[in-house]
Design a protein around this motif. Structure first.
Motif: not given
Length: 119
Positions: A67-90
């Motif tokens: 569960a922890q390994r899966a959560w880390i993968i999910t967190r990293d992917a989700h937050c990378t998407l947040i960074g990609l979708k943000t034009s100011i201070s990704p």
């Protein structure tokens, strides 16, 4: 008594050095790295305590690790998407996302730990 200190460790760790890491809407850029480290440390402490509470129990430990390994993968992917979708201070938005998700995961693991204590 050690079992009851885990939530305190999380709270104290996040408020050390007069930096409030729980209010992610108001984290100063200069404090992001410190908050990230503190959030990771709190998560690791709770995770280790939870794993330790199942010492010798192979199935719960395996499930927690998966569960922890899966959560880390999910967190990293989700937050990378947040960074990609943000034009100011990704990078800043990505880091804050990781801090928030790590703090939420710590609370989830604390709840699991509390279930073990109550049994």
């Amino acid at each position: 008594m050690k079992l009851l200190l885990t939530p305190l460790i999380f709270s104290v760790t996040l408020l050390l050095a007069d930096i409030n890491c729980t209010d992610t809407d108001n984290i100063e850029i200069k404090n992001i790295e410190s908050c990230s480290e503190k959030s990771d440390k709190a998560l690791n402490t709770v995770y280790k305590n939870l794993i330790g509470s199942h010492k010798g129990e192979v199935k719960p430990q395996d499930l927690l690790k998966k569960a922890q390994r899966a959560w880390i993968i999910t967190r990293d992917a989700h937050c990378t998407l947040i960074g990609l979708k943000t034009s100011i201070s990704p990078a800043v938005n990505m880091a804050i996302c990781e801090i928030e998700m790590t703090q939420n995961r710590t609370k989830e693991l604390e709840e699991l730990f509390d279930m073990d204590v109550k049994e």
